[in-house]
Design a protein around this motif. Structure first.
Motif, mmCIF file in Angstrom:
data_model
loop_
_atom_site.group_PDB
_atom_site.id
_atom_site.type_symbol
_atom_site.label_atom_id
_atom_site.label_comp_id
_atom_site.label_asym_id
_atom_site.label_seq_id
_atom_site.Cartn_x
_atom_site.Cartn_y
_atom_site.Cartn_z
ATOM 1 N N ALA A 30 32.202 31.634 23.820
ATOM 2 C CA ALA A 30 31.240 31.505 24.923
ATOM 3 C C ALA A 30 31.968 31.295 26.246
ATOM 4 C CB ALA A 30 30.280 30.342 24.641
ATOM 5 N N ALA A 31 33.028 30.500 26.222
ATOM 6 C CA ALA A 31 33.806 30.273 27.449
ATOM 7 C C ALA A 31 34.473 31.562 27.904
ATOM 8 C CB ALA A 31 34.839 29.177 27.215
ATOM 9 N N LEU A 32 35.008 32.322 26.974
ATOM 10 C CA LEU A 32 35.653 33.590 27.336
ATOM 11 C C LEU A 32 34.642 34.590 27.882
ATOM 12 C CD1 LEU A 32 38.184 34.096 24.400
ATOM 13 C CD2 LEU A 32 38.682 33.461 26.769
ATOM 14 N N ALA A 33 33.427 34.539 27.355
ATOM 15 C CA ALA A 33 32.388 35.478 27.797
ATOM 16 C C ALA A 33 32.019 35.246 29.260
ATOM 17 C CB ALA A 33 31.159 35.359 26.906
ATOM 18 N N THR A 34 32.118 34.023 29.707
ATOM 19 C CA THR A 34 31.749 33.716 31.096
ATOM 20 C C THR A 34 32.965 33.641 32.012
ATOM 21 O OG1 THR A 34 31.847 31.318 30.741
ATOM 22 C CG2 THR A 34 29.725 32.410 30.300
ATOM 23 N N LEU A 35 34.129 33.958 31.486
ATOM 24 C CA LEU A 35 35.364 33.807 32.256
ATOM 25 C C LEU A 35 35.365 34.623 33.541
ATOM 26 C CD1 LEU A 35 38.029 32.311 32.190
ATOM 27 C CD2 LEU A 35 39.000 34.217 30.917
ATOM 28 N N GLN A 36 34.925 35.861 33.465
ATOM 29 C CA GLN A 36 34.926 36.713 34.665
ATOM 30 C C GLN A 36 34.046 36.105 35.760
ATOM 31 O OE1 GLN A 36 36.841 39.403 35.221
ATOM 32 N NE2 GLN A 36 36.062 39.449 37.303
ATOM 33 N N VAL A 39 35.790 33.050 37.209
ATOM 34 C CA VAL A 39 36.880 33.410 38.130
ATOM 35 C C VAL A 39 36.296 33.830 39.484
ATOM 36 C CG1 VAL A 39 38.745 35.069 38.561
ATOM 37 C CG2 VAL A 39 38.518 34.019 36.314
ATOM 38 N N SER A 40 35.230 34.595 39.445
ATOM 39 C CA SER A 40 34.579 35.008 40.691
ATOM 40 C C SER A 40 34.052 33.808 41.463
ATOM 41 C CB SER A 40 33.435 35.982 40.395
ATOM 42 O OG SER A 40 33.945 37.158 39.828
ATOM 43 N N SER A 41 33.465 32.860 40.755
ATOM 44 C CA SER A 41 32.954 31.647 41.402
ATOM 45 C C SER A 41 34.090 30.831 42.016
ATOM 46 C CB SER A 41 32.197 30.778 40.402
ATOM 47 O OG SER A 41 31.023 31.421 39.987
ATOM 48 N N ALA A 42 35.201 30.745 41.261
ATOM 49 C CA ALA A 42 36.349 29.997 41.783
ATOM 50 C C ALA A 42 36.896 30.652 43.042
ATOM 51 C CB ALA A 42 37.442 29.905 40.713
ATOM 52 N N ALA A 43 36.961 31.966 43.048
ATOM 53 C CA ALA A 43 37.456 32.686 44.233
ATOM 54 C C ALA A 43 36.511 32.465 45.410
ATOM 55 C CB ALA A 43 37.605 34.171 43.924
ATOM 56 N N ALA A 50 42.167 35.623 50.162
ATOM 57 C CA ALA A 50 42.792 36.770 49.508
ATOM 58 C C ALA A 50 43.933 36.342 48.594
ATOM 59 C CB ALA A 50 43.280 37.768 50.552
ATOM 60 N N ALA A 51 44.733 35.382 49.040
ATOM 61 C CA ALA A 51 45.884 34.941 48.244
ATOM 62 C C ALA A 51 45.439 34.263 46.952
ATOM 63 C CB ALA A 51 46.761 34.004 49.062
ATOM 64 N N ILE A 52 44.434 33.397 47.072
ATOM 65 C CA ILE A 52 43.953 32.678 45.883
ATOM 66 C C ILE A 52 43.218 33.633 44.953
ATOM 67 C CG2 ILE A 52 42.403 30.865 45.062
ATOM 68 C CD1 ILE A 52 43.176 29.261 47.567
ATOM 69 N N SER A 53 42.394 34.499 45.504
ATOM 70 C CA SER A 53 41.686 35.482 44.668
ATOM 71 C C SER A 53 42.677 36.341 43.897
ATOM 72 C CB SER A 53 40.785 36.369 45.527
ATOM 73 O OG SER A 53 39.757 35.613 46.102
ATOM 74 N N GLN A 54 43.724 36.797 44.587
ATOM 75 C CA GLN A 54 44.735 37.632 43.930
ATOM 76 C C GLN A 54 45.476 36.840 42.850
ATOM 77 O OE1 GLN A 54 45.159 41.010 44.444
ATOM 78 N NE2 GLN A 54 46.357 40.789 42.565
ATOM 79 N N LEU A 56 44.322 34.292 41.134
ATOM 80 C CA LEU A 56 43.412 34.122 39.998
ATOM 81 C C LEU A 56 43.317 35.409 39.179
ATOM 82 C CD1 LEU A 56 40.509 32.070 41.637
ATOM 83 C CD2 LEU A 56 42.013 31.311 39.779
ATOM 84 N N MET A 57 43.179 36.528 39.853
ATOM 85 C CA MET A 57 43.083 37.810 39.137
ATOM 86 C C MET A 57 44.364 38.093 38.369
ATOM 87 S SD MET A 57 40.845 40.383 41.555
ATOM 88 C CE MET A 57 42.039 40.414 42.874
ATOM 89 N N ASP A 58 45.513 37.833 38.984
ATOM 90 C CA ASP A 58 46.793 38.068 38.314
ATOM 91 C C ASP A 58 46.942 37.166 37.085
ATOM 92 O OD1 ASP A 58 47.381 39.933 40.236
ATOM 93 O OD2 ASP A 58 48.806 38.650 41.327
ATOM 94 N N PHE A 59 46.568 35.888 37.263
ATOM 95 C CA PHE A 59 46.680 34.942 36.156
ATOM 96 C C PHE A 59 45.831 35.392 34.976
ATOM 97 C CE2 PHE A 59 45.083 31.243 33.817
ATOM 98 C CZ PHE A 59 46.283 30.693 33.386
ATOM 99 N N PHE A 60 44.566 35.707 35.237
ATOM 100 C CA PHE A 60 43.686 36.075 34.130
ATOM 101 C C PHE A 60 43.956 37.472 33.596
ATOM 102 C CE2 PHE A 60 41.365 32.387 35.719
ATOM 103 C CZ PHE A 60 41.290 31.683 34.520
ATOM 104 N N ALA A 61 44.533 38.335 34.411
ATOM 105 C CA ALA A 61 44.945 39.647 33.906
ATOM 106 C C ALA A 61 46.062 39.472 32.869
ATOM 107 C CB ALA A 61 45.421 40.539 35.047
#
Length: 118
Positions: A30-36, A39-43, A50-54, A56-61
């Motif tokens: 369930a946690a993985l299902a809402t991960l995207q 991440v969007s909420s955190a950004a 831009a730096a933090i969003s990038q 976060l995206m790099d980390f979760f990628a």
């Protein structure tokens, strides 16, 4: 159910452990299902930096496939343990059934192979 080596599988306890692990695995799923969305909420909470969003995206990628792999290994482990326990129980029943059949056969036919009557 014990063997001559002294180990024992207790299916009821295996089922208890599998049920507990499955519950935790479902929470992880369930946690993985809402991960995207998380991440969007955190950004967004950073003012869409831009730096933090990038970052976060790099980390979760990078970590996303690992987390999915963990989830798949947990599921495979649960299935394997369940299947192995079922096979063990089935084998015990088959051995007991064979033993009972042989005992009934000896009662009905008291001639032992190669030894004559007893």
């Amino acid at each position: 159910m014990a063997s001559s080596e002294g180990w024992s599988i207790q299916p009821e306890q295996v089922a208890t452990v599998l049920t507990a692990v499955n519950g935790k695995a479902e929470l992880m799923g369930a946690a993985l299902a809402t991960l995207q969305a998380d991440v969007s909420s955190a950004a967004a909470a950073t003012g869409n930096s831009a730096a933090i969003s990038q970052a976060l995206m790099d980390f979760f990628a990078q970590e996303g496939p690992r987390l999915e792999g963990v989830s798949k290994r947990i599921a495979a482990s649960l299935t394997g343990a369940s299947d192995a326990t079922s096979a063990y129980v089935k084998g015990d029943y088959e051995m007991a059934s064979t033993s009972q059949s042989l005992q009934v056969e000896l009662i009905n036919n008291p001639v032992l192979p190669g030894n004559g009557a007893y």
